[in-house]
Design a protein around this motif. Structure first.
Motif, PDB file in Angstrom:
ATOM      1  N   ARG A  37       0.850  -1.185   0.000  1.00 37.87           N
ATOM      2  CA  ARG A  37       0.000   0.000   0.000  1.00 37.87           C
ATOM      3  C   ARG A  37       0.888   1.238   0.000  1.00 37.87           C
ATOM      4  O   ARG A  37       1.986   1.237   0.555  1.00 37.87           O
ATOM      5  CB  ARG A  37      -0.873   0.033   1.251  1.00 37.87           C
ATOM      6  N   LYS A  42      -1.546   4.316   3.958  1.00 41.04           N
ATOM      7  CA  LYS A  42      -1.188   3.939   5.325  1.00 41.04           C
ATOM      8  C   LYS A  42      -1.463   5.082   6.291  1.00 41.04           C
ATOM      9  O   LYS A  42      -1.987   4.882   7.386  1.00 41.04           O
ATOM     10  CB  LYS A  42       0.280   3.530   5.392  1.00 41.04           C
ATOM     11  N   LYS A  45      -5.230   5.405   6.767  1.00 43.80           N
ATOM     12  CA  LYS A  45      -5.729   4.324   7.620  1.00 43.80           C
ATOM     13  C   LYS A  45      -5.442   4.616   9.090  1.00 43.80           C
ATOM     14  O   LYS A  45      -6.295   4.441   9.961  1.00 43.80           O
ATOM     15  CB  LYS A  45      -5.072   3.010   7.217  1.00 43.80           C
ATOM     16  N   ARG A  48      -7.839   7.285  10.370  1.00 43.91           N
ATOM     17  CA  ARG A  48      -9.178   6.724  10.617  1.00 43.91           C
ATOM     18  C   ARG A  48      -9.202   5.900  11.890  1.00 43.91           C
ATOM     19  O   ARG A  48     -10.149   5.975  12.677  1.00 43.91           O
ATOM     20  CB  ARG A  48      -9.626   5.866   9.438  1.00 43.91           C
ATOM     21  N   TRP A 103      -7.901  -3.540  11.883  1.00 48.18           N
ATOM     22  CA  TRP A 103      -6.982  -2.583  11.291  1.00 48.18           C
ATOM     23  C   TRP A 103      -5.565  -3.123  11.122  1.00 48.18           C
ATOM     24  O   TRP A 103      -4.760  -2.524  10.428  1.00 48.18           O
ATOM     25  CB  TRP A 103      -6.955  -1.303  12.085  1.00 48.18           C
TER      26      TRP A 103
END
Length: 107
Positions: A37, A42, A45, A48, A103
């Motif tokens: 990714r 990253k 993410k 979040r 996650w």
């Protein structure tokens, strides 16, 4: 940028192609090529996850406060308070475990 190679576990890698979605990496040691990714995904993410953890902390704080208010008002007995406190702590552990599992599947 230094990344751990999934084949030889060396900490050397070179980016072949980079986009907002993925980066094609190659190991300098074993010349293995893989896709990761992008750094932007990253970072997104992690942001979040941070927001989800803050929201869950706020919800749990409210639940603890409501339980304390009910106990201080005499609506529940000390035994019920202890039981519900234990349930809240167990629920908090489960939510944290779910967030971590969800996650951490893909970095």
């Amino acid at each position: 940028m230094s990344v751990l190679c999934p084949k030889c576990f060396a900490e050397t890698a070179t980016i072949l192609k980079s986009s907002l979605v993925r980066e094609e990496m190659t190991c300098r040691k074993c010349h293995f090529i893989w896709i990761e990714r992008s750094q932007e995904l990253k970072r997104h993410k992690n942001e979040r996850l941070g927001r989800l953890e803050k929201a869950e902390d706020a919800v749990m704080q409210r639940r603890y406060e409501k339980l304390d208010q009910r106990f201080n008002a005499g609506m529940i007995t000390p035994q019920e308070y202890a039981l519900r406190l234990k349930e809240l702590e167990l629920q908090n552990v489960r939510v944290c475990a779910t967030l971590n599992t969800l996650w951490s599947k893909r970095l």
